[in-house]
Each structure stands twice: as structure tokens, then as C-alpha cells.
Enzyme design. Sequence first.
Site, PDB file in Angstrom:
ATOM      1  N   THR A   1      10.503  -8.762   6.899  1.00  0.00           N
ATOM      2  CA  THR A   1      11.740  -9.234   7.527  1.00  0.00           C
ATOM      3  C   THR A   1      12.801  -9.304   6.432  1.00  0.00           C
ATOM      4  O   THR A   1      12.667 -10.093   5.490  1.00  0.00           O
ATOM      5  CB  THR A   1      11.541 -10.636   8.134  1.00  0.00           C
ATOM      6  OG1 THR A   1      10.437 -10.587   9.026  1.00  0.00           O
ATOM      7  CG2 THR A   1      12.783 -11.071   8.888  1.00  0.00           C
TER       8      THR A   1
ATOM      9  N   LYS B   1      14.944  -8.479  15.641  1.00  0.00           N
ATOM     10  CA  LYS B   1      14.197  -9.633  15.116  1.00  0.00           C
ATOM     11  C   LYS B   1      15.137 -10.821  14.830  1.00  0.00           C
ATOM     12  O   LYS B   1      14.876 -11.947  15.239  1.00  0.00           O
ATOM     13  CB  LYS B   1      13.476  -9.198  13.838  1.00  0.00           C
ATOM     14  CG  LYS B   1      12.991 -10.296  12.943  1.00  0.00           C
ATOM     15  CD  LYS B   1      11.527 -10.558  13.068  1.00  0.00           C
ATOM     16  CE  LYS B   1      11.125 -11.781  12.266  1.00  0.00           C
ATOM     17  NZ  LYS B   1       9.832 -12.269  12.577  1.00  0.00           N
TER      18      LYS B   1
ATOM     19  N   LYS C   1      14.582 -18.765   6.520  1.00  0.00           N
ATOM     20  CA  LYS C   1      14.820 -17.414   5.996  1.00  0.00           C
ATOM     21  C   LYS C   1      15.483 -16.524   7.062  1.00  0.00           C
ATOM     22  O   LYS C   1      16.486 -15.860   6.802  1.00  0.00           O
ATOM     23  CB  LYS C   1      13.484 -16.790   5.571  1.00  0.00           C
ATOM     24  CG  LYS C   1      13.618 -15.329   5.186  1.00  0.00           C
ATOM     25  CD  LYS C   1      12.296 -14.645   4.918  1.00  0.00           C
ATOM     26  CE  LYS C   1      12.551 -13.160   4.686  1.00  0.00           C
ATOM     27  NZ  LYS C   1      11.360 -12.381   4.420  1.00  0.00           N
TER      28      LYS C   1
HETATM   29  P1  NAD Z   1       3.370 -13.516   1.516  1.00  0.00           P
HETATM   30  O1  NAD Z   1       4.194 -14.098   0.444  1.00  0.00           O
HETATM   31  O2  NAD Z   1       2.101 -14.170   1.927  1.00  0.00           O
HETATM   32  O3  NAD Z   1       3.005 -11.980   1.140  1.00  0.00           O
HETATM   33  C1  NAD Z   1       3.843 -11.117   0.425  1.00  0.00           C
HETATM   34  C2  NAD Z   1       2.963 -10.332  -0.533  1.00  0.00           C
HETATM   35  O4  NAD Z   1       3.761  -9.361  -1.210  1.00  0.00           O
HETATM   36  C3  NAD Z   1       2.314 -11.203  -1.607  1.00  0.00           C
HETATM   37  O5  NAD Z   1       0.901 -11.043  -1.579  1.00  0.00           O
HETATM   38  C4  NAD Z   1       2.924 -10.687  -2.907  1.00  0.00           C
HETATM   39  O6  NAD Z   1       2.024 -10.737  -4.013  1.00  0.00           O
HETATM   40  C5  NAD Z   1       3.238  -9.249  -2.509  1.00  0.00           C
HETATM   41  N1  NAD Z   1       4.186  -8.617  -3.415  1.00  0.00           N
HETATM   42  C6  NAD Z   1       5.246  -9.154  -4.079  1.00  0.00           C
HETATM   43  N2  NAD Z   1       5.847  -8.221  -4.822  1.00  0.00           N
HETATM   44  C7  NAD Z   1       5.167  -7.057  -4.618  1.00  0.00           C
HETATM   45  C8  NAD Z   1       5.306  -5.728  -5.104  1.00  0.00           C
HETATM   46  N3  NAD Z   1       6.280  -5.412  -5.969  1.00  0.00           N
HETATM   47  N4  NAD Z   1       4.434  -4.777  -4.675  1.00  0.00           N
HETATM   48  C9  NAD Z   1       3.450  -5.090  -3.807  1.00  0.00           C
HETATM   49  N5  NAD Z   1       3.248  -6.349  -3.324  1.00  0.00           N
HETATM   50  C10 NAD Z   1       4.108  -7.310  -3.734  1.00  0.00           C
HETATM   51  O7  NAD Z   1       4.347 -13.341   2.768  1.00  0.00           O
HETATM   52  P2  NAD Z   1       3.929 -13.080   4.299  1.00  0.00           P
HETATM   53  O8  NAD Z   1       3.853 -14.380   5.021  1.00  0.00           O
HETATM   54  O9  NAD Z   1       2.772 -12.132   4.339  1.00  0.00           O
HETATM   55  O10 NAD Z   1       5.257 -12.354   4.823  1.00  0.00           O
HETATM   56  C11 NAD Z   1       5.543 -11.008   4.505  1.00  0.00           C
HETATM   57  C12 NAD Z   1       6.775 -10.588   5.268  1.00  0.00           C
HETATM   58  O11 NAD Z   1       6.547 -10.756   6.671  1.00  0.00           O
HETATM   59  C13 NAD Z   1       8.030 -11.426   4.943  1.00  0.00           C
HETATM   60  O12 NAD Z   1       9.135 -10.570   4.907  1.00  0.00           O
HETATM   61  C14 NAD Z   1       8.096 -12.423   6.087  1.00  0.00           C
HETATM   62  O13 NAD Z   1       9.401 -12.866   6.340  1.00  0.00           O
HETATM   63  C15 NAD Z   1       7.557 -11.579   7.235  1.00  0.00           C
HETATM   64  N6  NAD Z   1       6.956 -12.355   8.329  1.00  0.00           N
HETATM   65  C16 NAD Z   1       6.096 -13.368   8.062  1.00  0.00           C
HETATM   66  C17 NAD Z   1       5.530 -14.075   9.132  1.00  0.00           C
HETATM   67  C18 NAD Z   1       4.545 -15.195   8.875  1.00  0.00           C
HETATM   68  O14 NAD Z   1       4.225 -15.921   9.828  1.00  0.00           O
HETATM   69  N7  NAD Z   1       4.045 -15.366   7.663  1.00  0.00           N
HETATM   70  C19 NAD Z   1       5.864 -13.741  10.462  1.00  0.00           C
HETATM   71  C20 NAD Z   1       6.719 -12.676  10.697  1.00  0.00           C
HETATM   72  C21 NAD Z   1       7.267 -11.975   9.621  1.00  0.00           C
END
Ligand code: NAD
Length: 304
Positions: free
Chosen positions: A95, A170, A245
Site C-alpha cells: 500500500t 484502496k 498510514k
Molecule cells: P511488514 O513490515 O510485516 O513486512 C514488510 C517486509 O518487507 C519486512 O519483512 C521487511 O523486512 C521487508 N523489507 C524491507 N525492505 C526490504 C527490501 N529492500 N527488500 C525486500 N524486503 C524488504 O509489513 P506487512 O504488514 O507485511 O505489510 C506490507 C504491506 O502491505 C504494507 O505496504 C502495508 O501497508 C500493506 N498491508 C498490510 C496489511 C496488514 O494487515 N498488515 C493489510 C493490507 C495491506
Amino acid sequence: MSVTKVAFLGLGHMGGPMAANLVRAGYQVLAYDPVPAAQEQARADGAEVFDTAAAAVTEAEIVITMLPNGRIVLDVYDAVLPSAKPGTLFIDCSTIDVADAKRAAEVAVAAGHRALDAPVSGGVGGATAGTLTFMVGGEAEDFAAAQPVLDVMGGKVVHCGGAGVGQAAKICNNMMLGISMIGLSEAIVLGEKLGLTHDKFYDVVSTASGQCWSLTTYCPVPGPVPTSPANNEYRPGFATALMNKDLGLAANALRDNGVEGRFGLLAAEIYEQFNRSAGDLDFSAIVTDIRRRSGAEPGQDSGE
Ligand code: NAD
């Protein structure tokens, strides 16, 4: 038939289980995340883990990113685009700002690849169960190519329009959700002050013109909807930090596009403030903040 190779970059709360579902469905998953625990989990789930993002994408036909923010998505694209085979399909499920999503698509296409934005709703539960909703922006033929892989991770996949329009869907939805939860919570606290019990409030409003998802599926006070986070001490659910966010992204888009979005901007401000003390609580806990600021007492059931 040869097995499709999918690179998966970002194996956090969402990306980890999404990648695991792809492995289960028979895809060869080439994974990268800088965090060792995420790498170990991905290995245990059956993915092939690489030391760099660039190495993970080299043999891939599809590259999926699930990353924290737009800056990181653009940095990762810069790092991996030169290593991917020409015509690789990039699908960003993070997102991020609409402007960043458009930029990511532009740089991918300029490097000779194909690109979609495909943010999701459904949270970690949906990621694990493979029931996410995907909101997709990009060209129709790229959408068609992505659909089988998105179907594995999602229950509903919608092509919303051109580049960035998936992100638009979204943030429009979540902006309405934030506004409606605040509006509902203000009405509940006003009812409490005026002697209207929660069950009577629910009884009337759930079938009146104030009816909304925030009330009938996600009621922010305990009782009327037993499955809502309010009945579980506001454990998410959908954390305030994530709502904050998404409202920030909506506020950016309102400003960038000259939209008179007073409620959207105010909702972003309200959640930004609440996030400072309660980021890990479900976003419906905003009712407790409004109640506290109003000097109100939690309402009671009418006991009938
Ligand atoms: P998270 O922080 O758990 O996961 C993000 C991952 O990206 C981490 O494991 C981190 O180490 C990795 N990362 C960071 N830099 C990186 C790089 N350069 N290369 C590869 N990996 C890298 O976050 P999340 O909860 O999994 O959310 C991910 C996305 O999904 C966000 O944009 C969030 O807004 C969106 N989202 C989350 C939810 C939710 O409920 N958690 C729901 C809908 C959308």
C-alpha cells in the site's frame, strides 16, 4: 508444462503467508527479505531464498513486492529492474502513494518490463487463508497475465483501471472507513451522554439510514456484534497504525489532486493523533478516545 517462477520480495506479516500460498499452489517461489527470521520462515514454507533482491528476480517471470512504503518500493525497483528478464511482470502489492505507484509502473515499463499495482485488503488473516481482495491498476493484458497468480492469494481480484488506480480504490475505501468509524463513534458517545444504551442504538441505527459496515460488522463498542474487536479489548483487527498510514496516503492524494476533502483530511489528523498513543490497538478503539475527550462514561446495555 513448466512451473512458473515467481520472485517474492518482502516476506513480512503479509508477504510471508502470501508467498507460502504460492508454493502450496505449485509455483516456484524465489524469495528475498533482509530479515533472517523472514528468510528462515520462507525456507520452511518451501521457497528458495536468495541473498539479494536482484539475485531473486533474475530467473523470474513474475516479481511480486510486498513492502512497507513507496520509498522502499522505488528503491527495490531501481535495484532489481536491470537484473530481470525483458518483459517480466512486476506486481506491487504494497500500500503506497498513488504517485509512487504510477512512478513504479513508469520505471518498470521504461526498463522493458510490465507493471501492475495490486494493493490488498483482508489483513494477515486474508493473506494466510488466501482470501485477500486485490485492487489492480495497469494494462488489461497484464492484468489477465497476473490473474492466475492473484487468484491463488485472493478471493476477489478486481481490475480497477490504469496504473495507480488499484491504489486509488484502496485509499478511497479506507478513507471512507476512517471517516465512518469516527462519525459512528461520535454518535455513540453522544448517545451515551443522552442516555441511549448501546443495544437500543444498534437496534435502531442498524436498520435506519445511519446503517454502515462500521456499525453492523465492526461495532466499536462491545455487545451488539460479538465478533468485533471491541469485544476483545480492541486487539486488531485492523491496527490504528495501518489506518493512520492509509489515511496519510489518502490525504496526500486529496492534496495532490486538489480535492476539497475536509473530512478525509480531518480523519487523517484524528488518527495521526490517536496513533501516537494507541497504534497497536484496533482502529475502532477511536471511540474510547472520543469518549475520554468528552468526559463521557461507557454506555450500558439496557438489560432487556
Ligand atoms: P511488514 O513490515 O510485516 O513486512 C514488510 C517486509 O518487507 C519486512 O519483512 C521487511 O523486512 C521487508 N523489507 C524491507 N525492505 C526490504 C527490501 N529492500 N527488500 C525486500 N524486503 C524488504 O509489513 P506487512 O504488514 O507485511 O505489510 C506490507 C504491506 O502491505 C504494507 O505496504 C502495508 O501497508 C500493506 N498491508 C498490510 C496489511 C496488514 O494487515 N498488515 C493489510 C493490507 C495491506
